[in-house]
Design a protein around this motif. Sequence first.
Motif, PDB file in Angstrom:
ATOM      1  N   ASN A 153      44.539  17.868  58.109  1.00 54.90           N
ATOM      2  CA  ASN A 153      43.335  18.579  58.522  1.00 54.90           C
ATOM      3  C   ASN A 153      43.449  19.132  59.941  1.00 54.90           C
ATOM      4  O   ASN A 153      43.931  18.457  60.853  1.00 54.90           O
ATOM      5  CB  ASN A 153      42.121  17.642  58.466  1.00 54.90           C
ATOM      6  CG  ASN A 153      41.740  17.281  57.045  1.00 54.90           C
ATOM      7  OD1 ASN A 153      42.112  17.977  56.100  1.00 54.90           O
ATOM      8  ND2 ASN A 153      41.015  16.187  56.892  1.00 54.90           N
ATOM      9  N   THR A 212      37.533  23.782  58.217  1.00 56.86           N
ATOM     10  CA  THR A 212      38.640  22.830  58.235  1.00 56.86           C
ATOM     11  C   THR A 212      39.693  23.260  57.231  1.00 56.86           C
ATOM     12  O   THR A 212      39.369  23.558  56.074  1.00 56.86           O
ATOM     13  CB  THR A 212      38.157  21.410  57.886  1.00 56.86           C
ATOM     14  OG1 THR A 212      37.196  20.993  58.866  1.00 56.86           O
ATOM     15  CG2 THR A 212      39.322  20.420  57.875  1.00 56.86           C
ATOM     16  N   ASN A 238      43.130  22.103  55.251  1.00 57.47           N
ATOM     17  CA  ASN A 238      43.845  20.882  54.900  1.00 57.47           C
ATOM     18  C   ASN A 238      45.235  21.177  54.330  1.00 57.47           C
ATOM     19  O   ASN A 238      46.243  20.765  54.903  1.00 57.47           O
ATOM     20  CB  ASN A 238      43.053  20.061  53.878  1.00 57.47           C
ATOM     21  CG  ASN A 238      43.803  18.813  53.442  1.00 57.47           C
ATOM     22  OD1 ASN A 238      44.278  18.053  54.275  1.00 57.47           O
ATOM     23  ND2 ASN A 238      43.938  18.620  52.142  1.00 57.47           N
TER      24      ASN A 238
END
Length: 241
Positions: free
Chosen positions: A106, A121, A123
């Motif tokens: 992340n 975010t 990932n």
Amino acid sequence: MKKVTLLLALSLAGFSSFAQNNDTNGPVGVRSSTDYGTGSTGSRNTGFGIKGGFNLADVYGDDKKNFTNGSNYKSFHAGFYGQYGFNNRISIQPELLYSRQGFEGNSTKTTTTGSSTTTTTVNERRLDYLQLPVLVVFNIFDNISIHAGPQVSLLTKVVEDGKERKIADEGNAYGYSYSSFDYGVAAGAEARIGPARVGARYTAGFAEMIKDQNLASTGNKALSDIKNSIFQVYLGIGLTQ
């Protein structure tokens, strides 16, 4: 990772034992590695073929700690190899491979459009490379070899969390760019039975994967000092020898 390594070791041992038995009293139609026809060099280690297998990819470097909840990226590679033998022990083997790799971890990015600011975010990162390793191969036994050599790679595609993005960061839309070129070293081991081969390899990239980072738009955490790390297990078949 330990299970994969153990499985590979058992597979190599089994292939070695099987091939040695076939050399002495194997059934008709089962070819050992010494059954190859010789080329102009007098070596059986000359020819070309296809190969493909499993990728267990990750990254290493000082900034890896700034990606939270990291894990390996599992995918595949496939391509062609050519081999030129100088004698029955030493040969050189260039390859051209398509390798899908990447990593999970992340990180945040901030995108500003006019007066609107959005924080997201990221990932999972998928990176598709065209790889060109050039390996020196040394036969320890008739059907077991080790190999090592340099590798260069060209990044052709980047996908973040399922969405394709541009490799270069234009106008700080992503907060960073990806390096389109990588270089490093590869080393591994391989077992052969006739025209078939099974092996494993580790490749370490030396170029930083991320560049041109805008710290203000990526949470003020440095992300650039990370490099490719990949473990591969593969099967191959010789088309000519």
